[in-house]
Design an enzyme around this catalytic site. Structure first.
Site, short mmCIF file in Angstrom:
data_model
loop_
_atom_site.label_atom_id
_atom_site.label_comp_id
_atom_site.label_asym_id
_atom_site.label_seq_id
_atom_site.Cartn_x
_atom_site.Cartn_y
_atom_site.Cartn_z
N ASP A 160 0.83 -1.21 0.00
CA ASP A 160 0.00 0.00 0.00
C ASP A 160 0.86 1.26 0.00
OD1 ASP A 160 -2.41 1.26 -0.17
OD2 ASP A 160 -2.90 1.13 1.96
N CYS A 186 -4.24 8.01 -1.07
CA CYS A 186 -5.50 7.77 -1.76
C CYS A 186 -5.56 8.71 -2.95
CB CYS A 186 -6.62 8.07 -0.78
SG CYS A 186 -8.19 8.35 -1.56
#
Lengths: 302, 302
Positions: free
Chosen positions: A15, A238
């Site tokens: 991530d 994000c």
């Protein structure tokens, strides 16, 4: 719900790195992950077997896995589909992570499938890997809301878990993908879900997008969660909130638990060293705090 | 302890601005504080009547006070001594803040006085102002530990509060001056102090130096505290941790309470506007998160 020993899974390699546009050399990736492992992290989501076209940054997944100190950690790899599961088998990983969004719109945007299509694919992966004793963990993206559908009721999450349990899945990562959760919501969702699915295993994957990362983690811990994801230096993020920070910061999370007197393995100072190394490799200032401030218990002479 | 309505005191004009090396024009200061007031903040520590030599940035204290929208807020000013108290009287402020460190070493470093000497000075200020109905709030700097003496027991704080109460003081700001506190410690200190001094008023002044700002604030709220300090964009800081961030961020704090469903006055969007304005004035990226990410409840079309 009583807390067991707190385990932090490092997700820097997946991530974290996947959000980096500039190519990170494989040897740099390996060096950073090995520093994290050397600091005492016991579980690591090291990379992802996704299409190199979709995520070029992780095209060296096999090389990375080959060179990290496997014997000291549970090695987890993210896989998108049954092809990825076969790669994971070949690579001999300990566990795989798969993902489905709770939000229909987010799932469509993310993988161009309906939630039900994703769940069917996850069931197929589970049937292949479970009999070979490879754990399959389901990341429930946008558990606490999403930028398209807003904040929703926990019943939306229950519906998805129910369907996944029908397929045999039982390990769920409640993921605040875009960092919208708040502590009250965390408490309420976890109480509801751990009550309803008391035989399932739950972990928390939190982002610090709106500054609430560690407050949400505290609320999760108070509600009995003892497994959390984090990324070195707080990297990741994000695509829908470009100026915002990413995953909760690994060394800040470990430091907080350590200062709270919670029994936790990793060494904060070694993690800070790793984070400073990562900052040099990436070439920009990371959002981690403890790497700049030092430990709460550090003292200087007057 | 039951929570009353949550009140956030903005300390941008004092704890925020005092850390800025570059001169901020008086009209910029006033514009920023008025934007904060316009956003619905009801209590503001606007500046300090300290020596212009000690803190040149706040030498325009009187001008700032003259031009902010006084009628909508409780105006608090920090004062260092009886001279400052006289200035505060002339300026007609509603309340004053005074400071003493719990740590003897920190107090010596900060004001070149022993803790007992500071307490005597605070007693003198209290005797002058209390009869004129001006509240005197005592900031207990380094309540949770300091860089010189480390983390200490809550009994160290009790001793200082006992002496202040002998002088008549009864309003205390538990200040994590260098951002060393953790949630477990916050819970334990507040339970101890609000139990022992149940007739006293306590607020929390937190820094985000080690990323635990909002987690500590949550722990404080859970323990019954309903008064918190915060600074726009998270400015301020601590000279002992140069790379670290400062006060908990005003708009991030208000946003968290708002998302938690806590009844709170200020408007988050107006605070974000104020913070973006502040960022332009200061000319560097502020540590605030919500100003970059937007509200958790913001949505975009798919």
């Amino acid at each position: 719900m009583k807390n067991e020993k707190v385990i932090i899974t490092d997700v820097t390699g997946r991530d974290g790195f996947q959000m980096e546009d500039e190519w990170i050399e494989t040897e740099d990736k390996v060096a950073i992950l090995n520093k994290i492992i050397d600091a005492g992290i016991k579980r690591i989501e090291a990379t992802s077997f996704v299409s190199p076209k979709a995520v070029p940054q992780l095209k060296d997944a096999r090389e990375v896995i080959k060179h990290i100190n496997r014997e000291q950690v549970d090695l987890v790899v993210l896989i998108p589909n049954i092809k990825g599961a076969e790669f994971a088998l070949e690579a001999g990983v300990d566990e795989v992570n798969v993902v489905v969004s709770v939000s229909e719109t987010h799932n469509q945007k993310n993988v161009r499938k309906s939630v039900n299509e994703s769940i069917d694919g996850i069931g197929e992966i589970y049937r292949l890997l479970d009999k070979l004793n490879i754990k399959v963990n389901v990341g429930l993206a946008t558990t606490f809301g999403c930028p398209f559908e807003g904040i929703y009721d926990v019943s939306r999450v229950s519906v998805v878990i129910d369907k996944l349990k029908e397929q045999g899945l039982n390990r769920f990562m409640l993921s605040d993908t875009t960092g919208v959760a708040n502590p009250t919501q965390i408490t309420s969702f976890i109480n509801d879900l751990t009550g309803k699915f008391s035989d399932s295993h739950f972990s928390l994957h939190l982002h610090n997008t709106r500054g609430m990362g560690l407050a949400n983690l505290l609320a999760g811990y108070q509600a009995g969660i003892c497994n959390f994801d984090a990324a070195l230096g707080g990297i990741g993020g994000c695509p829908f909130a470009p100026g915002a920070t990413g995953n909760v910061c690994l060394e800040d999370v470990v430091h907080m638990f350590y200062q709270m007197g919670v029994d936790i393995d990793p060494n904060v100072s070694k993690l800070i060293d790793a984070s400073k190394h990562l900052e040099k490799v990436l070439g920009y200032k990371l959002p981690g705090q403890v790497m700049n401030a030092g430990l709460s218990t550090d003292t200087v002479s007057a």
